[in-house]
Design an enzyme around this catalytic site. Structure first.
Site, PDB file in Angstrom:
ATOM      1  N   LEU A   1      46.986  46.670  41.516  1.00 45.27           N
ATOM      2  CA  LEU A   1      47.598  46.059  40.280  1.00 45.27           C
ATOM      3  C   LEU A   1      48.892  45.857  40.705  1.00 45.27           C
ATOM      4  O   LEU A   1      49.741  46.650  41.134  1.00 45.27           O
ATOM      5  CB  LEU A   1      47.375  46.800  39.122  1.00 45.27           C
ATOM      6  CG  LEU A   1      48.129  46.166  37.810  1.00 45.27           C
ATOM      7  CD1 LEU A   1      47.968  44.876  37.615  1.00 45.27           C
ATOM      8  CD2 LEU A   1      48.008  47.486  36.809  1.00 45.27           C
TER       9      LEU A   1
ATOM     10  N   ASN B   1      56.539  46.043  39.652  1.00 47.98           N
ATOM     11  CA  ASN B   1      57.435  45.191  40.020  1.00 47.98           C
ATOM     12  C   ASN B   1      58.194  44.270  38.933  1.00 47.98           C
ATOM     13  O   ASN B   1      59.347  43.984  39.335  1.00 47.98           O
ATOM     14  CB  ASN B   1      56.649  44.280  41.035  1.00 47.98           C
ATOM     15  CG  ASN B   1      57.805  43.256  41.708  1.00 47.98           C
ATOM     16  OD1 ASN B   1      58.820  43.635  42.346  1.00 47.98           O
ATOM     17  ND2 ASN B   1      57.432  41.895  41.135  1.00 47.98           N
TER      18      ASN B   1
ATOM     19  N   TYR C   1      70.567  46.382  33.867  1.00 50.47           N
ATOM     20  CA  TYR C   1      69.827  46.438  34.614  1.00 50.47           C
ATOM     21  C   TYR C   1      69.906  47.524  35.774  1.00 50.47           C
ATOM     22  O   TYR C   1      69.038  48.381  36.037  1.00 50.47           O
ATOM     23  CB  TYR C   1      70.109  44.797  35.789  1.00 50.47           C
ATOM     24  CG  TYR C   1      69.055  44.665  36.893  1.00 50.47           C
ATOM     25  CD1 TYR C   1      67.786  44.358  36.760  1.00 50.47           C
ATOM     26  CD2 TYR C   1      69.655  45.320  37.908  1.00 50.47           C
ATOM     27  CE1 TYR C   1      67.034  44.148  37.776  1.00 50.47           C
ATOM     28  CE2 TYR C   1      68.898  45.022  39.267  1.00 50.47           C
ATOM     29  CZ  TYR C   1      67.511  44.488  38.971  1.00 50.47           C
ATOM     30  OH  TYR C   1      66.746  44.396  40.244  1.00 50.47           O
TER      31      TYR C   1
ATOM     32  N   LYS D   1      67.001  50.607  36.316  1.00 54.72           N
ATOM     33  CA  LYS D   1      66.618  50.805  37.815  1.00 54.72           C
ATOM     34  C   LYS D   1      66.798  52.468  38.197  1.00 54.72           C
ATOM     35  O   LYS D   1      66.181  52.753  38.739  1.00 54.72           O
ATOM     36  CB  LYS D   1      67.051  49.880  38.798  1.00 54.72           C
ATOM     37  CG  LYS D   1      66.993  48.607  38.464  1.00 54.72           C
ATOM     38  CD  LYS D   1      65.302  48.182  38.641  1.00 54.72           C
ATOM     39  CE  LYS D   1      64.940  46.830  38.699  1.00 54.72           C
ATOM     40  NZ  LYS D   1      63.407  46.651  38.944  1.00 54.72           N
TER      41      LYS D   1
ATOM     42  N   ASP E   1      53.443  38.869  29.075  1.00 58.40           N
ATOM     43  CA  ASP E   1      54.983  39.427  29.073  1.00 58.40           C
ATOM     44  C   ASP E   1      54.770  40.856  28.712  1.00 58.40           C
ATOM     45  O   ASP E   1      54.691  41.334  27.749  1.00 58.40           O
ATOM     46  CB  ASP E   1      55.863  38.310  28.074  1.00 58.40           C
ATOM     47  CG  ASP E   1      57.162  38.826  28.230  1.00 58.40           C
ATOM     48  OD1 ASP E   1      57.714  39.865  28.958  1.00 58.40           O
ATOM     49  OD2 ASP E   1      57.878  38.434  27.157  1.00 58.40           O
TER      50      ASP E   1
END
Length: 264
Positions: free
Chosen positions: A6, A85, A150, A154, A60
């Site tokens: 997946l 990802n 962001y 991460k 989404d």
């Protein structure tokens, strides 16, 4: 479907390259994305090239409804590999980011990763085999102005994956976090970022295929934190070892010079 990988966010870039890599190894695929025409074209090309089954889920994952939709779609599938990802960047400085964008990036790059991983991990533990690959960024080592949400999400992915590795140390489940630098994909255009991808030298863009090859090599070696490319490795060293005041000055100066070039 059995023997499944997946991959979330497989429209382009790293997600698409991981799809090709695992199809090449003979895995059937479930791939997600928001652009139906592109994700279905990718699925068709992979099926024809590698003779595997590819299921697409147009969803989404930046909200609870999307994650629940995906979970219901995969409930009967035997997933051997999970590649978290899916992600996106934000252009404005933090004070100008709309609330819906803040909610979206935090849900996608933290909640969705955690929920999908826990759900799929439970079936991996029953079989005592599987692989979880989470895509982070060199931004996890060095937060930059104009990119702080962001980078912060991460960093969460990095810490989450390392903790997961330690919890699963007595199992046969492989865990890896991949922290690349700039990737030559449509990521930056989607975020409205004006970048020069052909530049040479430090902070250059890497081809997604090269990044995946390096990360897969690290996975084979049992390396938990994969940092593909020299530039990303330098960022990691700077973030880990420079005195913080010196680190701040370097990053601020770099950001100002980059912004000046972009606005000339």
């Amino acid at each position: 479907m059995k023997n499944v990988t997946l991959i979330t966010g497989a429209t382009s870039g790293l997600g698409l390259e991981y799809a090709k890599e695992y199809a090449k190894k003979g895995y059937n695929l479930i791939i997600t994305g928001r652009r139906e025409d592109k994700i279905k074209a990718n699925a068709g090309n992979i099926e024809n090239t590698y003779n595997v089954k590819v299921k697409t889920v147009i969803v989404d994952l930046a909200n609870e409804k999307g994650v629940n939709t995906l979970l219901s779609e995969i409930c009967d599938d035997e997933i051997e590999v999970l590649v978290n990802n899916a992600g996106f960047g934000l252009k404005p400085v933090f004070s100008e980011v709309p609330k819906e964008d803040m909610d979206g990036i935090m849900y996608l790059q933290m909640n969705a990763v955690v929920i999908l991983t826990q759900n799929i991990l439970k079936q991996m533990l029953v079989r005592n085999r599987g692989t979880v690959i989470n895509i982070s960024s060199d931004g996890a080592f060095a937060v930059m102005p104009g990119n702080i949400l962001y980078s912060s999400t991460k960093l969460f992915i990095l810490n989450f994956t390392e903790g997961l590795y330690m919890e699963l140390i007595d199992t046969a489940i492989n865990v890896q976090v991949v922290c690349p630098g700039f990737i030559d994909s449509d990521f930056h255009e989607s975020a409205g970022m004006n970048v020069v991808k052909k530049k040479k030298g430090f902070m250059k863009f890497m081809d997604p295929e090269e990044i995946v090859n390096l990360a897969m090599r690290d996975l084979k070696k049992g390396k938990v934190v994969s940092v593909p490319g020299l530039d990303a490795k330098i960022i990691r060293i700077m973030g880990n070892f420079l005195p913080r005041n010196m680190f701040y000055k370097i990053i601020i100066n770099f950001t100002r010079k980059r912004n000046e070039k972009l606005h000339r």
